[in-house]
Design a protein around this motif. Structure first.
Motif, PDB file in Angstrom:
ATOM      1  N   THR A 108       2.032  13.259  -9.637  1.00  0.00           N
ATOM      2  CA  THR A 108       2.603  13.145  -8.302  1.00  0.00           C
ATOM      3  C   THR A 108       2.099  13.988  -7.159  1.00  0.00           C
ATOM      4  OG1 THR A 108       4.827  12.871  -9.364  1.00  0.00           O
ATOM      5  CG2 THR A 108       4.788  13.718  -7.174  1.00  0.00           C
ATOM      6  N   TYR A 109       1.839  15.447  -7.422  1.00  0.00           N
ATOM      7  CA  TYR A 109       1.052  16.328  -6.499  1.00  0.00           C
ATOM      8  C   TYR A 109      -0.335  15.852  -6.274  1.00  0.00           C
ATOM      9  CZ  TYR A 109       5.316  18.736  -5.858  1.00  0.00           C
ATOM     10  OH  TYR A 109       6.841  18.524  -5.536  1.00  0.00           O
ATOM     11  N   ALA A 110      -1.004  15.311  -7.290  1.00  0.00           N
ATOM     12  CA  ALA A 110      -2.269  14.849  -7.074  1.00  0.00           C
ATOM     13  C   ALA A 110      -2.517  13.562  -5.904  1.00  0.00           C
ATOM     14  CB  ALA A 110      -2.885  14.242  -8.479  1.00  0.00           C
ATOM     15  N   LEU A 111      -1.455  12.724  -6.061  1.00  0.00           N
ATOM     16  CA  LEU A 111      -1.367  11.597  -5.328  1.00  0.00           C
ATOM     17  C   LEU A 111      -1.119  12.226  -3.781  1.00  0.00           C
ATOM     18  CD1 LEU A 111       0.252   8.927  -7.279  1.00  0.00           C
ATOM     19  CD2 LEU A 111      -2.164   8.999  -6.555  1.00  0.00           C
ATOM     20  N   THR A 112       0.073  13.201  -3.873  1.00  0.00           N
ATOM     21  CA  THR A 112       0.141  13.656  -2.572  1.00  0.00           C
ATOM     22  C   THR A 112      -0.828  14.603  -1.900  1.00  0.00           C
ATOM     23  OG1 THR A 112       2.289  13.988  -3.192  1.00  0.00           O
ATOM     24  CG2 THR A 112       1.816  15.355  -1.588  1.00  0.00           C
ATOM     25  N   GLY A 113      -1.764  15.086  -2.815  1.00  0.00           N
ATOM     26  CA  GLY A 113      -2.940  15.991  -2.338  1.00  0.00           C
ATOM     27  C   GLY A 113      -4.034  14.949  -1.667  1.00  0.00           C
ATOM     28  N   ALA A 114      -4.159  13.775  -2.105  1.00  0.00           N
ATOM     29  CA  ALA A 114      -5.121  12.936  -1.853  1.00  0.00           C
ATOM     30  C   ALA A 114      -4.509  12.182  -0.285  1.00  0.00           C
ATOM     31  CB  ALA A 114      -5.227  11.563  -2.998  1.00  0.00           C
ATOM     32  N   THR A 115      -3.116  12.211  -0.379  1.00  0.00           N
ATOM     33  CA  THR A 115      -2.710  11.661   1.194  1.00  0.00           C
ATOM     34  C   THR A 115      -2.692  12.727   2.017  1.00  0.00           C
ATOM     35  OG1 THR A 115      -0.911  10.336  -0.031  1.00  0.00           O
ATOM     36  CG2 THR A 115      -0.448  10.780   1.969  1.00  0.00           C
ATOM     37  N   PHE A 116      -2.652  14.151   1.719  1.00  0.00           N
ATOM     38  CA  PHE A 116      -3.029  14.982   2.868  1.00  0.00           C
ATOM     39  C   PHE A 116      -4.571  15.007   3.307  1.00  0.00           C
ATOM     40  CE2 PHE A 116       0.539  18.512   3.110  1.00  0.00           C
ATOM     41  CZ  PHE A 116       1.615  17.646   2.508  1.00  0.00           C
ATOM     42  N   GLY A 117      -5.437  14.804   2.151  1.00  0.00           N
ATOM     43  CA  GLY A 117      -6.700  14.785   2.515  1.00  0.00           C
ATOM     44  C   GLY A 117      -7.189  13.773   3.312  1.00  0.00           C
ATOM     45  N   LEU A 118      -6.636  12.445   3.255  1.00  0.00           N
ATOM     46  CA  LEU A 118      -6.843  11.254   4.114  1.00  0.00           C
ATOM     47  C   LEU A 118      -6.331  11.536   5.498  1.00  0.00           C
ATOM     48  CD1 LEU A 118      -6.264   8.397   1.570  1.00  0.00           C
ATOM     49  CD2 LEU A 118      -8.469   9.259   2.427  1.00  0.00           C
ATOM     50  N   ALA A 119      -5.110  12.085   5.371  1.00  0.00           N
ATOM     51  CA  ALA A 119      -4.635  12.526   6.805  1.00  0.00           C
ATOM     52  C   ALA A 119      -5.432  13.346   7.562  1.00  0.00           C
ATOM     53  CB  ALA A 119      -3.002  12.932   6.612  1.00  0.00           C
ATOM     54  N   CYS A 120      -5.979  14.299   7.020  1.00  0.00           N
ATOM     55  CA  CYS A 120      -6.744  15.202   7.577  1.00  0.00           C
ATOM     56  C   CYS A 120      -8.111  14.596   8.022  1.00  0.00           C
ATOM     57  CB  CYS A 120      -7.110  16.398   6.733  1.00  0.00           C
ATOM     58  SG  CYS A 120      -5.442  17.645   6.882  1.00  0.00           S
ATOM     59  N   VAL A 121      -8.559  13.662   7.421  1.00  0.00           N
ATOM     60  CA  VAL A 121      -9.803  12.998   7.825  1.00  0.00           C
ATOM     61  C   VAL A 121      -9.388  12.286   8.804  1.00  0.00           C
ATOM     62  CG1 VAL A 121     -11.371  11.140   7.160  1.00  0.00           C
ATOM     63  CG2 VAL A 121     -10.914  13.062   5.235  1.00  0.00           C
ATOM     64  N   ALA A 122      -8.332  11.605   9.163  1.00  0.00           N
ATOM     65  CA  ALA A 122      -7.876  10.681  10.159  1.00  0.00           C
ATOM     66  C   ALA A 122      -7.914  11.612  11.379  1.00  0.00           C
ATOM     67  CB  ALA A 122      -6.524  10.103  10.040  1.00  0.00           C
ATOM     68  N   VAL A 123      -7.416  12.904  11.032  1.00  0.00           N
ATOM     69  CA  VAL A 123      -7.245  13.686  12.439  1.00  0.00           C
ATOM     70  C   VAL A 123      -8.688  14.256  12.648  1.00  0.00           C
ATOM     71  CG1 VAL A 123      -6.641  16.192  13.288  1.00  0.00           C
ATOM     72  CG2 VAL A 123      -4.860  14.852  11.715  1.00  0.00           C
ATOM     73  N   VAL A 124      -9.455  14.604  11.855  1.00  0.00           N
ATOM     74  CA  VAL A 124     -11.046  15.052  12.358  1.00  0.00           C
ATOM     75  C   VAL A 124     -11.664  13.656  12.967  1.00  0.00           C
ATOM     76  CG1 VAL A 124     -13.298  15.646  11.417  1.00  0.00           C
ATOM     77  CG2 VAL A 124     -11.350  16.812  10.300  1.00  0.00           C
ATOM     78  N   THR A 125     -11.191  12.564  12.630  1.00  0.00           N
ATOM     79  CA  THR A 125     -12.013  11.303  13.172  1.00  0.00           C
ATOM     80  C   THR A 125     -11.378  11.263  14.501  1.00  0.00           C
ATOM     81  OG1 THR A 125     -12.069  10.282  11.013  1.00  0.00           O
ATOM     82  CG2 THR A 125     -12.373   8.823  12.896  1.00  0.00           C
ATOM     83  N   ALA A 126     -10.087  11.396  14.890  1.00  0.00           N
ATOM     84  CA  ALA A 126      -9.489  11.292  16.197  1.00  0.00           C
ATOM     85  C   ALA A 126      -9.846  12.311  17.069  1.00  0.00           C
ATOM     86  CB  ALA A 126      -8.010  11.010  15.919  1.00  0.00           C
ATOM     87  N   ILE A 127     -10.436  13.365  16.653  1.00  0.00           N
ATOM     88  CA  ILE A 127     -10.863  14.298  17.613  1.00  0.00           C
ATOM     89  C   ILE A 127     -12.273  14.377  17.889  1.00  0.00           C
ATOM     90  CG2 ILE A 127     -11.394  16.906  17.757  1.00  0.00           C
ATOM     91  CD1 ILE A 127      -8.640  17.410  16.312  1.00  0.00           C
ATOM     92  N   ALA A 128     -13.055  13.804  16.713  1.00  0.00           N
ATOM     93  CA  ALA A 128     -14.523  13.921  16.778  1.00  0.00           C
ATOM     94  C   ALA A 128     -15.163  12.755  17.875  1.00  0.00           C
ATOM     95  CB  ALA A 128     -15.115  14.069  15.441  1.00  0.00           C
ATOM     96  N   TRP A 129     -14.546  11.705  17.345  1.00  0.00           N
ATOM     97  CA  TRP A 129     -15.148  10.403  17.946  1.00  0.00           C
ATOM     98  C   TRP A 129     -15.163  10.629  19.365  1.00  0.00           C
ATOM     99  CZ3 TRP A 129     -16.950   6.963  14.430  1.00  0.00           C
ATOM    100  CH2 TRP A 129     -17.504   5.607  14.847  1.00  0.00           C
ATOM    101  N   PRO A 130     -14.066  10.793  20.054  1.00  0.00           N
ATOM    102  CA  PRO A 130     -14.392  10.635  21.716  1.00  0.00           C
ATOM    103  C   PRO A 130     -15.076  12.181  22.125  1.00  0.00           C
ATOM    104  CG  PRO A 130     -12.193  11.328  21.051  1.00  0.00           C
ATOM    105  CD  PRO A 130     -12.758  10.818  19.610  1.00  0.00           C
TER     106      PRO A 130
END
Length: 254
Positions: A108-130
């Protein structure tokens, strides 16, 4: 096992702790990424230039740094709450095979961790790209080793979630598990890893191993190869999991 996992997800979602920690994780990631970009031109920075592949990998690797500690804390709380709120007796009576309960929490928490990781990658992408585009730098998600870094981020955050559950099973005390994690990750490990005379073995600590897995490069610190970092993190996870399962199986709940 599916029934147990549904129960664990229900427990996780029954409070807003996961949401607050997710928002805090994303905020930390946004801060780390912004500072990386803003001060990358500083001559005293330890980060490679953002125009290089190493610099962009480091930027996306900040997603792990923002997520792995808070995910470990969330997972430790998820495990130790059974003892703090005295629900462990009911849980283990409903499922006498205690290893199955711990395994369900791990998944359960491994899947939660993977979700957190993907969410943080999305944040970096949203900031870094522009931001990088405005600087005349062409960012990419398909080259410069970025896909491997993103995979490493997800794997590293997942590993820390597993470590959090296992540490909670081993210590049982919520305050000890959470405070121990925070002191180690925010105080002890950063101090020890900055001692150059100890770098031959500090590269095998969890934090540097996660940095290796995400293919981070710094000008003042060497890391293992990515596959070696993954092996070391897996070894930590298996070792602490074995200890946690052993302690849970021999726990006297009377």
């Amino acid at each position: 096992m599916v029934r147990l996992m549904r129960g664990e997800f229900a427990k996780l979602l029954s409070t807003r702790l996961w949401l607050w920690l997710l928002l805090a994780t994303m905020a930390l990631t946004a801060l780390f990424a912004s500072l990386n970009i803003a001060f990358n031109d500083d001559p005293d920075t330890l980060a490679p230039p953002l125009a290089t592949a190493a610099g962009q990998r480091l930027l996306f690797g900040t997603a792990a740094g923002g997520a792995q500690t808070l995910v470990a804390v969330l997972a430790a709380i998820g495990m130790t709450s059974e003892y703090r709120h005295r629900t462990a007796t009911t849980t283990f009576l409903a499922t006498p095979h205690r290893a199955r309960v711990v395994t369900a929490k791990l998944i359960t928490y491994a899947l939660t961790g993977a979700t957190f990781g993907l969410a943080c990658v999305a944040v970096v992408t949203a900031i870094a790209w522009p931001w990088l585009t405005a600087r005349g730098i062409d960012p990419t998600l398909t080259g410069n080793g970025i896909p491997a870094t993103v995979a490493g981020v997800v794997a590293a955050v997942t590993a820390f979630a597993v470590l959090g559950v296992c540490l909670g099973a081993l210590l049982r005390d919520q305050a000890a598990a959470v405070v121990g994690l925070l002191v180690y990750l925010f105080v002890a490990e950063p101090i020890v890893t900055r001692i150059s005379a100890l770098q031959d073995w500090t590269v095998f600590l969890p934090g540097p191993s996660a940095s290796a897995l995400t293919r981070i490069t710094l000008t003042d610190q060497d890391f293992l190869q990515p596959w070696q970092g993954g092996v070391v993190l897996a070894a930590y996870g298996l070792g602490v999991a074995a200890a946690g399962l052993w302690r849970t199986a021999r726990l006297d709940l009377t």
